[in-house]
Design a protein around this motif. Structure first.
Motif, short mmCIF file in Angstrom:
data_model
loop_
_atom_site.label_atom_id
_atom_site.label_comp_id
_atom_site.label_asym_id
_atom_site.label_seq_id
_atom_site.Cartn_x
_atom_site.Cartn_y
_atom_site.Cartn_z
N UNK B 223 0.82 -1.21 0.00
CA UNK B 223 0.00 0.00 0.00
C UNK B 223 0.85 1.25 0.00
N UNK B 224 1.87 1.27 0.86
CA UNK B 224 2.71 2.46 0.94
C UNK B 224 3.51 2.65 -0.34
N UNK B 225 4.02 1.55 -0.89
CA UNK B 225 4.78 1.65 -2.14
C UNK B 225 3.93 2.27 -3.24
N UNK B 226 2.68 1.79 -3.35
CA UNK B 226 1.85 2.30 -4.43
C UNK B 226 1.36 3.73 -4.15
N UNK B 227 1.17 4.05 -2.88
CA UNK B 227 0.81 5.43 -2.52
C UNK B 227 1.94 6.38 -2.94
N UNK B 228 3.19 5.98 -2.60
CA UNK B 228 4.34 6.79 -3.00
C UNK B 228 4.40 6.97 -4.51
N UNK B 229 4.16 5.86 -5.22
CA UNK B 229 4.24 5.94 -6.68
C UNK B 229 3.15 6.86 -7.23
N UNK B 230 1.95 6.76 -6.64
CA UNK B 230 0.86 7.60 -7.12
C UNK B 230 1.20 9.07 -6.90
N UNK B 231 1.79 9.38 -5.74
CA UNK B 231 2.14 10.78 -5.47
C UNK B 231 3.23 11.27 -6.40
N UNK B 232 4.20 10.40 -6.68
CA UNK B 232 5.27 10.81 -7.60
C UNK B 232 4.71 11.03 -9.00
N UNK B 233 3.81 10.15 -9.41
CA UNK B 233 3.20 10.31 -10.73
C UNK B 233 2.44 11.63 -10.79
N UNK B 234 1.69 11.91 -9.71
CA UNK B 234 0.91 13.14 -9.68
C UNK B 234 1.82 14.36 -9.78
N UNK B 235 2.98 14.29 -9.13
CA UNK B 235 3.91 15.42 -9.17
C UNK B 235 4.67 15.47 -10.49
N UNK B 236 4.59 14.40 -11.26
CA UNK B 236 5.25 14.39 -12.56
C UNK B 236 6.72 14.05 -12.50
N UNK B 237 7.16 13.31 -11.47
CA UNK B 237 8.55 12.87 -11.43
C UNK B 237 8.57 11.36 -11.67
N UNK B 238 9.68 10.88 -12.22
CA UNK B 238 9.73 9.46 -12.58
C UNK B 238 9.69 8.54 -11.36
N UNK B 239 9.09 7.37 -11.54
CA UNK B 239 9.10 6.33 -10.51
C UNK B 239 10.18 5.32 -10.81
N UNK B 240 10.62 4.64 -9.76
CA UNK B 240 11.48 3.48 -10.01
C UNK B 240 10.67 2.45 -10.77
N UNK B 241 11.37 1.60 -11.53
CA UNK B 241 10.67 0.56 -12.25
C UNK B 241 9.87 -0.31 -11.28
N UNK B 242 8.67 -0.68 -11.68
CA UNK B 242 7.75 -1.35 -10.76
C UNK B 242 8.26 -2.72 -10.35
N UNK B 243 9.19 -3.28 -11.12
CA UNK B 243 9.75 -4.58 -10.77
C UNK B 243 10.37 -4.55 -9.37
N UNK B 244 10.93 -3.39 -8.99
CA UNK B 244 11.57 -3.29 -7.67
C UNK B 244 10.55 -3.47 -6.55
N UNK B 245 9.31 -3.00 -6.77
CA UNK B 245 8.28 -3.18 -5.75
C UNK B 245 7.98 -4.66 -5.58
N UNK B 246 7.83 -5.36 -6.71
CA UNK B 246 7.55 -6.81 -6.63
C UNK B 246 8.70 -7.54 -5.97
N UNK B 247 9.93 -7.14 -6.31
CA UNK B 247 11.09 -7.81 -5.70
C UNK B 247 11.06 -7.62 -4.19
N UNK B 248 10.79 -6.36 -3.76
CA UNK B 248 10.77 -6.07 -2.33
C UNK B 248 9.69 -6.89 -1.62
#
Lengths: 250, 436
Positions: B223-248
């Motif tokens: 939940x926190x990982x995806x919340x962070x990603x959503x906020x970064x997307x909203x701000x228009x800055x790049x996210x780490x590749x989503x594979x890293x979330x699955x790995x974690x």
């Protein structure tokens, strides 16, 4: 003449028996660069520490936008839109560029950091200053060079659309190219309507960007000069105390 | 991967989701965020950080693995279900104390009295219950209040008066030993007879609760990982590749799942069935999670790091340095009370010497895990891992029937080794020993 953004009159400050500022006057105008020059020990640093609210003055009046204000805490200064870039670059080595730029005024959402928003604003600010030397805004400051640190420190001041930016010897540690970049940046700041106070020992820099030159000599303001109506020799004369301006504060 | 030569620049928009504004390409491409690139690029950037001396808990994790392998060869009992559960409960007190100390170590301060604070408050707690017959929840609240008061006292002298924390807490270290002696009475020893308190270290959750706990951890983490990603997307800055979330999430699932699977097997020696995750484990995890959240994502946490890095810079930025310093000591003393609670639950009794020895082990745990004594660097997880390393040494050498002296010598050696690894990596990276 325009209305000054900030106006100091009769400012005094002493450390124990040593009187450092003896009734100083200073004005800074929006859109203008005011250079503050003076020899070591003239009281330049003490004067700006008071403006920053880090070291409050003992007495005297400070008017901002024409209204008297008190500067007793860094927060007082930042609330008015006064930002200081210190000579010893007050950055935390262990934090990254974004964290340093937002230190003390982080963007939060539900009490927790909105890192995306901060990162975006930080890199936008750096980009608007045409910064080309920083690889990533998430680099730790400990990995940056002196010039890069100066850039981050200035960007930090610019970030929150400051109305008065005070730069303490911004070019002292820089190479030729970076000095030029910083001076361009100072000019750009003023053109955006910011009042800039530039403290420098380098008179070439001062004459390149300053509109007004104020000379501090042993805790007193001995000259208010227009940069295009004075000469280098005159300024040196005032700095060393061999010349006294008619009508300046005694 | 396709772009191995430029791990730091946003040259791989096809893997980074929303690409940053591309209208000012010439300048835009020059400032990255360290988030770009494929898994391989991120891995390379991580290796680079390690080479630059940013090792974090890596040496401690490596030490943990080596020690585990070593002891499993030396003793047939080390890798048993029973010993694994035992190890966790043995380590809990030290893990908690190490985490408590991180809050002051981040400032470059120290709290030598954390151990005796845990001892004194627990003596107060048990004497109130056993002698004065006060209901245990009220007595426990009084104990916590005493802990908070202790932190307030230390904070006052350190942050307000300006005495070095070493001196203040050394004074308290001596004073509280006396206070504990007076509360308990000379030579006295009190049994801990409150079932709820004994249960913390001696009872286990039902097997299903362990799995539910793991599911909750994974859900919160995701939940926190995806919340962070959503906020970064909203701000228009790049996210780490989503594979890293699955790995974690995968790593949490595998390691956590393995631990819970082991703890879910019957480890009873006789007729009774003993199975499930010890109750202390979720308590530690919750405190670890909340603490990490506060340190990483709130002003209080950020300012602890900032003050530890450059207190003057923090002050000029408008940070209330004195208030933050003060509160750090309160947090430390309060968490020390929790550590004391774990200790009396495990030991089952309290005497006048409680908490006298453990504080330096707590500091050692933090340092072994990668927390800097000079301030500004370290995480709660580091202290927890460091504490596990020390617990494994104690546990393993105990199984080998080696004398206690050997244990202390080995622990001391590991501490110096950890500090040396840290120092060498720092010097090699071009930094100085004294800086963070």
């Amino acid at each position: 003449m325009d209305v000054p953004l900030i106006e100091l009159s009769g400012v005094v400050k002493s450390f124990g028996p040593v009187s450092v500022l003896k009734g100083v006057e200073l004005k800074a105008f929006p859109g203008k660069v005011t250079a503050l020059v003076g020899d070591n020990g003239a009281g330049k640093s003490t004067l700006i520490k008071g403006l920053a609210g880090v070291q409050p003055y003992d007495g005297g009046e400070v008017r901002f936008d024409g209204a008297p204000v008190s500067l007793h805490h860094p927060r007082d200064a930042s609330r008015l839109g006064i930002e200081v870039v210190y000579q010893d670059l007050a950055l935390c080595d262990n934090l990254d560029i974004v964290q340093n730029m937002f230190l003390g005024r982080e963007e939060t959402e539900f009490g927790t950091f909105d890192e995306g928003l901060m990162e975006k604003e930080a890199s936008d600010t750096l980009r608007s200053l045409s910064v080309r030397t920083v690889k990533s805004v998430r680099q730790k400051v400990s990995s940056l060079s002196g010039g890069q640190r100066q850039t981050v420190a200035i960007a930090r001041a610019v970030l929150k659309k400051a109305r008065l930016v005070i730069l303490d010897e911004p070019t002292a540690a820089l190479g030729v190219a970076q000095t030029e970049q910083v001076l361009n940046l100072v000019r750009r700041l003023a053109d955006q309507g910011v009042a800039v106070i530039l403290i420098s020992h380098n008179l070439a820099d001062v004459f390149e960007v300053a509109d007004h030159i104020d000379v501090l000599y042993l805790g007193q303001m001995v000259a208010h000069l227009d940069a295009d109506q004075t000469s280098r020799d005159d300024v040196v004369g005032y700095i060393t105390g061999t010349k006294v301006q008619q009508g300046a504060s005694a | 991967m396709s772009t191995p030569r430029t791990p730091q620049t946003p040259q791989a928009p096809q893997t980074t989701g929303p690409a940053p504004d591309t209208s000012v390409n010439d300048v835009n491409d020059l400032i990255g965020s360290g988030q770009e690139g494929s898994v391989a690029d991120q891995a390379r950037a991580y290796l680079q950080r390690i080479q630059h001396g940013d090792m974090g808990a890596l040496p401690a994790v490596a030490g943990l693995v080596v020690l585990t392998i070593l002891f499993s060869f030396l003793s047939p009992f080390f890798l048993t279900e029973r010993n694994f559960a035992n190890l966790l409960t043995q380590a809990a007190t030290l893990v908690m104390l190490g985490m408590a100390l991180v809050f002051v170590l981040l400032l470059g301060e120290i709290d030598l009295s954390a151990g005796v604070t845990s001892g004194m408050t627990m003596a107060l707690f048990i004497v109130l219950v056993n002698v004065h017959a006060i209901a245990w929840p009220i007595a426990l609240a009084i104990a916590f209040a005493a802990g908070i008061l202790t932190g307030t006292l230390i904070g006052f002298f350190v942050a307000r008066v300006g005495i070095p924390s070493f001196v203040v807490t050394l004074g308290l270290f001596l004073g509280y030993q006396g206070l504990t002696l007076m509360i308990i009475g000379s030579g006295g020893l009190y049994r801990v007879q409150i079932p709820e308190i004994r249960d913390i270290q001696n009872s286990n959750m039902p097997v299903w609760a362990g799995w539910v706990m793991l599911a909750i951890i994974i859900a919160i983490s995701a939940g926190i990982s995806f919340w962070d990603r959503a906020r970064r997307t909203r701000a228009g800055v790049p996210n780490r590749t989503i594979a890293l979330v699955w790995i974690k999430l995968g790593v949490i699932a595998v390691i956590g799942g393995a631990a819970i699977a082991v703890l879910s097997r019957n480890r009873g020696q006789s007729v009774g069935v003993v199975e499930g995750v010890p109750i202390v484990v979720p308590i530690v995890l919750v405190i670890l999670w909340i603490g990490t959240f506060v340190l990483d994502r709130t002003r209080f946490g950020r300012y602890l790091y900032a003050i530890g890095g450059n207190a003057e810079a923090a002050r000029r930025s408008g940070v209330k340095v004195m208030a933050i310093r003060w509160s750090a000591f309160i947090v430390c003393s309060t968490l020390a009370v929790v550590s004391g609670l774990f200790s009396i639950s495990k030991v089952g009794s309290i005497d006048a010497a409680a908490g006298r020895e453990i504080v330096l082990s707590g500091v050692a745990a933090a340092v072994v895990g990668g927390v800097s004594l000079f301030g500004g660097r370290g995480r709660l997880m580091h202290a927890a891992i460091g504490a596990l390393v020390i617990a494994v040494i104690t546990n393993g050498l105990g199984l080998l029937n080696l004398p206690a002296g050997v244990n202390l010598m080995v622990t001391g050696g590991v501490l110096i080794l950890a500090a040396t690894v840290d120092a060498i990596s720092r010097v090699r990276a071009g930094g100085s020993l004294m800086r963070t």
